[in-house]
Design an enzyme around this catalytic site. Structure first.
Site, PDB file in Angstrom:
ATOM      1  N   LYS A  30       1.421   6.192  -9.313  1.00 50.41           N
ATOM      2  CA  LYS A  30       1.749   5.182  -8.306  1.00 50.41           C
ATOM      3  C   LYS A  30       2.372   3.962  -8.984  1.00 50.41           C
ATOM      4  CE  LYS A  30      -2.924   3.532  -8.733  1.00 50.41           C
ATOM      5  NZ  LYS A  30      -4.299   3.897  -8.496  1.00 50.41           N
ATOM      6  N   ARG A  61     -13.245  -0.089   0.523  1.00 53.72           N
ATOM      7  CA  ARG A  61     -11.822  -0.335   0.741  1.00 53.72           C
ATOM      8  C   ARG A  61     -11.418   0.634   1.852  1.00 53.72           C
ATOM      9  NH1 ARG A  61      -8.115   0.179  -4.584  1.00 53.72           N
ATOM     10  NH2 ARG A  61      -8.637   2.360  -4.293  1.00 53.72           N
ATOM     11  N   TYR A  72      12.898 -26.986 -17.619  1.00 51.99           N
ATOM     12  CA  TYR A  72      12.713 -27.723 -16.372  1.00 51.99           C
ATOM     13  C   TYR A  72      11.586 -28.758 -16.476  1.00 51.99           C
ATOM     14  CZ  TYR A  72      15.669 -24.526 -13.676  1.00 51.99           C
ATOM     15  OH  TYR A  72      16.726 -23.813 -13.179  1.00 51.99           O
ATOM     16  N   MET A  92      13.694 -18.425 -14.190  1.00 52.95           N
ATOM     17  CA  MET A  92      13.823 -17.186 -13.434  1.00 52.95           C
ATOM     18  C   MET A  92      14.334 -16.042 -14.318  1.00 52.95           C
ATOM     19  SD  MET A  92      15.902 -16.392  -9.942  1.00 52.95           S
ATOM     20  CE  MET A  92      14.968 -17.356  -8.800  1.00 52.95           C
TER      21      MET A  92
HETATM   22  C1  PLP Z   1      -5.150   4.280  -9.436  1.00 51.98           C
HETATM   23  C2  PLP Z   1      -6.190   5.239  -9.108  1.00 51.98           C
HETATM   24  C3  PLP Z   1      -6.831   5.977 -10.115  1.00 51.98           C
HETATM   25  C4  PLP Z   1      -6.570   5.783 -11.587  1.00 51.98           C
HETATM   26  O1  PLP Z   1      -7.381   4.750 -12.067  1.00 51.98           O
HETATM   27  P1  PLP Z   1      -7.300   4.273 -13.598  1.00 51.98           P
HETATM   28  O2  PLP Z   1      -8.340   3.254 -13.724  1.00 51.98           O
HETATM   29  O3  PLP Z   1      -5.925   3.726 -13.771  1.00 51.98           O
HETATM   30  O4  PLP Z   1      -7.528   5.483 -14.410  1.00 51.98           O
HETATM   31  C5  PLP Z   1      -7.738   6.943  -9.735  1.00 51.98           C
HETATM   32  N1  PLP Z   1      -8.028   7.152  -8.427  1.00 51.98           N
HETATM   33  C6  PLP Z   1      -7.457   6.436  -7.440  1.00 51.98           C
HETATM   34  C7  PLP Z   1      -7.826   6.720  -6.041  1.00 51.98           C
HETATM   35  C8  PLP Z   1      -6.518   5.461  -7.747  1.00 51.98           C
HETATM   36  O5  PLP Z   1      -5.956   4.758  -6.767  1.00 51.98           O
END
Ligand code: PLP
Length: 833
Positions: free
Chosen positions: A504, A602, A728, A777
């Site tokens: 992701k 969550r 700046y 920036m």
């Molecule tokens: C991102 C994620 C992981 C991976 O977690 P890490 O701490 O990066 O290993 C595992 N399970 C879910 C549901 C996640 O969203």
């Protein structure tokens, strides 16, 4: 040392077909690595990856005449129309039951011809470094044979031993095992007289019941040793040593126990060197190494113990230790100017490593259709006659089809006539070559350039001339490191446990496609992305692995059906909409993944939703629960261990309830990176690997390899009077006359603005340069007053020597945020061997 084919036939107890009288100097197991066909004996090994006999025809056409095979009838004769006559009339075939065993038998015989000390090194980490460092320390006084790179397997060890010759004073051989029972075979070949156990980590754990079993297996290497060297402070190793009933002498070393044969009485770390004091045979002494990390200290102590046993004089040990050089384990691939590709090999300079590097060079250049150029320095091989050595080099170069040679050094100059047929230039020293490049007398264009120089030739200066300098910010992604990290975690799993890799947020910033492709090639079971669009993009570019969508949007169901993207389902609302959409499309058995909330609060079904969830899932056939999972909230910290265990048991109960309602197996998974390491009992059927894959260790152990390097270059440098300010709002107040460099990276690239005003730093030529004034920036300014540097020099924002964790700490955040925040406008550059 060479053998006639008759002798070999006898040694390996083969049945010989053919009567060509030949002398064998080279053993070959990988047809791609052929160098000297006339003198080569090819072993057609049968492995899980293939059958070596497939390559016989090709090798024959390239001039090889000697082959070890299992079945002449089947592998050779049966391939031809007129049975009974082989067209390979002038070849020898040695028929044996098992070509690998034959290779090992030959190596064992060859080894038995010599009685010099043989150092056998085993352990999980550090074998190669100990071997190379020992070589660096001993090379001034002894002739040494050693395993090339990390040739330490059932195949690599015989090839290493084959290099032994009668002039050698010491042989240093690595032994690596991945399965129980392998060490016996290695021991009977190597027959080490000095045994060294480096250290034990988790590598290849899957095939061993316990660390103890693995340790005991490793100790088998020492069965016939005169002396065994190991760290006495490691309880596991010490216990196993006492159980093993080895009769050899021991040089166990300890930092705490003065009674041990080698007592390490002090370790004093300074800025960039460590002084190590020791007592051996009642005498106190010390040495220094130019490193301060724990692994280097430990490796140097192993070398010390070996040197002491070999009675190397203390001043030679001290001189050698002081000059130890880091071991570059990999060939470095870089982009060159004028569409060139540069392969930089600074590992070491001898014939066997040249052979390996040329091999790599050949394959790379073919992929890219480039002309093959070699820039080579004199080889600093001890104990070989120069003329023979360079005849070998010349043969190697022509067999690996190098088209252009640039030689640097007096020996190559003198031997230039040996390199007859190719385009060539020779230089006395590196400075002359550099001058020729600068004056345009030596040019490179569309070439694959292998840079292979002994350290003292300083080829990094040549690299500097020919490397393409990008005046921009790039994120370098080392996919080799990513694979190593994947394997590090895989080694901790049971063979049947599946692995999902989380990619992701554009693979934590590294780039979805390349990471997905690399992982798909390594056969991971699932890829996890956040939203449907990410999954669809991967499908469009040819990723076929199973993909899970962690946050499926109601508007994207169609896309998921179309591209087989399997959604996570975390609520009844989502379940109903998905069911609705699937039924409308007439879809059946679409795989979904049930998320349980065990404490994160969550997304996810709660434990008391289970009866209703089971009921709803049972009464439809559009969707099918393929897996059930939950997410741990604090698996990286023992503060939360009780909570984690509660989460696991809640999950266990929910999973059991769901499974009971279905006849197909439902995959269970709960562990993320930290969970994999800390809760092996909760691996269930699958684990979800995230941050660890990208080289950030969830509990700060430095075993993982750095994957992402964010780097840029200095655009401009200014010398400013101390009354000036920088940036700046005049925030960058100077306290002295200063040199300030501007670099093309700003908060729009993902460089957090809070690093400004000396809160954070980057690295310029290895030294810390702090951000001065506000980060803009697109540009930032850094203070380089105390750092020798010039415009165009490289700046590391984070990477191996400045981990993302350090930046995260300065910013009061977590490394995840640092990685994920790099903007898409930063170009990604990938490396993969
Ligand atoms: C991102 C994620 C992981 C991976 O977690 P890490 O701490 O990066 O290993 C595992 N399970 C879910 C549901 C996640 O969203």
């Amino acid at each position: 040392m060479s053998y006639t084919i008759e002798e070999i036939t006898r040694i390996i107890k083969a049945k010989r077909i053919g009567d060509n009288q030949t002398i064998i100097n080279w053993l070959l197991t990988d047809s791609r690595s052929l160098s000297f066909p006339d003198e080569t004996l090819f072993f057609a090994l049968v492995t899980s990856r293939g059958d070596g006999s497939k390559y016989i025809a090709d090798l024959y056409s390239r001039g090889v005449r000697n082959f070890v095979i299992t079945n002449y009838e089947n592998q050779i004769l049966a391939k031809f129309q007129s049975r009974g006559i082989s067209p390979y009339a002038d070849a020898n075939f040695l028929e044996v039951e098992n070509p690998l065993k034959a290779l090992q038998k030959l190596a064992a015989y060859h080894r038995s011809q010599f009685d010099c000390p043989v150092v056998g090194i085993t352990g999980s980490n550090g074998k190669t470094v100990v071997k190379e460092w020992l070589h660096q320390i001993l090379a001034s006084s002894k002739k040494i044979v050693r395993s090339p790179r990390s040739y330490n397997s059932q195949i690599g060890v015989p090839l290493s031993l084959w290099q032994m010759h009668s002039d050698a004073d010491v042989a240093i051989i690595e032994a690596g095992i991945s399965q129980p029972d392998e060490m016996g075979a290695l021991e009977s070949m190597i027959r080490p007289t000095i045994g060294v156990l480096t250290n034990l980590g988790g590598a290849h754990q899957e095939n061993f019941f316990s660390m103890q079993e693995k340790c005991m297996e490793k100790l088998k290497l020492f069965k016939h040793c005169d002396v065994v060297i190991y760290e006495a402070d490691n309880d596991l190793i010490s216990n196993c040593m006492s159980k093993s009933m080895l009769t050899s002498r021991e040089i166990a070393w300890s930092r705490y126990d003065m009674e041990r044969p080698l007592f390490i009485s002090g370790i004093q770390k300074d800025e960039n060197e460590t002084t190590i004091s020791f007592r051996y045979l009642g005498l106190d002494n010390y040495y220094k190494i130019p490193f301060i990390d724990e692994a280097s200290i430990e490796n140097s102590i192993q070398c010390l113990a070996i040197c002491l046993y070999l009675m190397i004089p203390a001043d030679q040990i001290r001189a050698g230790m002081a000059q130890l050089e880091p071991i570059a384990m990999r060939l470095e691939v870089k982009e060159g100017k004028n569409n060139c590709l540069i392969i930089n090999d600074s590992y070491n300079s001898d014939l066997s490593s040249l052979d390996i590097a040329l091999d790599f060079h050949y394959r790379r250049s073919l992929q890219k259709g480039l002309k093959r150029t070699l820039i080579l320095s004199d080889l600093l091989e001890t104990g070989q006659n120069t003329s023979t050595l360079y005849r070998r080099v010349s043969q190697l170069i022509s067999s690996k089809q190098v088209q252009r040679l640039i030689g640097v050094g007096k020996n190559l100059m003198n031997e230039f006539s040996k390199f007859s047929t190719i385009e060539k230039d020779f230089f006395n020293n590196t400075a002359d070559l550099i001058e020729a490049i600068q004056l345009g007398r030596i040019k490179f264009n569309h070439e694959s350039i292998l840079l292979k120089g002994a350290r003292r030739f300083g080829f990094e200066k040549v690299l500097e001339e020919i490397e393409l300098k990008r005046h921009e910010t790039i994120l370098e992604v080392d996919l080799n490191a990513l694979i190593d990290n994947l394997n590090y975690y895989r080694d901790q799993l049971q063979p049947k446990t599946k692995i999902m890799c989380m990619i992701k947020a554009a693979a934590y910033g590294a780039g979805s496609y390349e990471v997905a492709k690399t992982l798909q090639d390594r056969k991971v079971d699932y890829l996890g992305v956040a939203v449907a669009d990410e999954g669809a993009e991967l499908r469009k570019v040819g990723i076929t692995s199973s993909i899970i969508i962690m946050n499926p949007e109601v508007s994207a169901f169609k896309q998921m059906f179309q591209y087989s993207l399997e959604p996570e389902v975390y609520s009844f609302h989502l379940l109903d909409s998905l069911l609705n959409a699937a039924e409308k499309e007439g879809i059946t058995n679409f795989p979904i993944h049930i998320k349980i909330d065990t404490g994160m609060h969550r997304l996810g079904f709660m434990a008391d939703d289970m009866p209703e969830l089971v009921n709803r899932l049972k009464n439809q056939n559009a969707l099918i629960p393929k897996s059930i999972f939950s997410h741990l909230v604090g698996s990286d910290s023992d503060v939360f261990d009780d909570f984690t265990k509660d989460q696991i048991s809640l999950f266990d109960k929910a999973a059991t309830e769901l499974q009971a309602a279905f006849s197909h197996k439902i995959i269970r998974h709960i562990c993320n990176s930290a969970g994999i390491e800390r809760f092996p009992e909760a691996h269930y059927d699958m684990v979800r690997l995230g941050i660890g894959l990208y080289g950030v260790h969830p509990s700060n152990k430095p075993i993982l390899k750095n994957v992402n390097t964010l780097k840029t270059t200095i655009l401009q440098i200014k010398d400013l009077d101390k009354i000036e300010t920088v940036g700046y709002s005049r925030k960058g107040v100077l306290t002295r006359n200063s040199r300030i460099a501007a670099i093309p990276i700003g908060y729009a690239d993902g460089l957090n603005r809070k690093l400004g005003n000396h809160n954070g730093f980057c690295l310029v030529n290895g030294q810390k340069a702090s951000y001065i004034g506000n980060i803009c920036m697109d540009v930032s300014m850094i203070d380089v007053t105390d750092i020798p540097c010039k415009e165009g020099d490289e700046v590391i924002i984070y990477g191996n020597d400045l981990p993302a964790e350090v930046l995260a700490e300065k910013l009061g955040t977590i490394p995840y945020e640092i990685l994920a925040n790099i903007s898409t406008r930063v170009k990604r550059v990938y490396f993969l061997d």
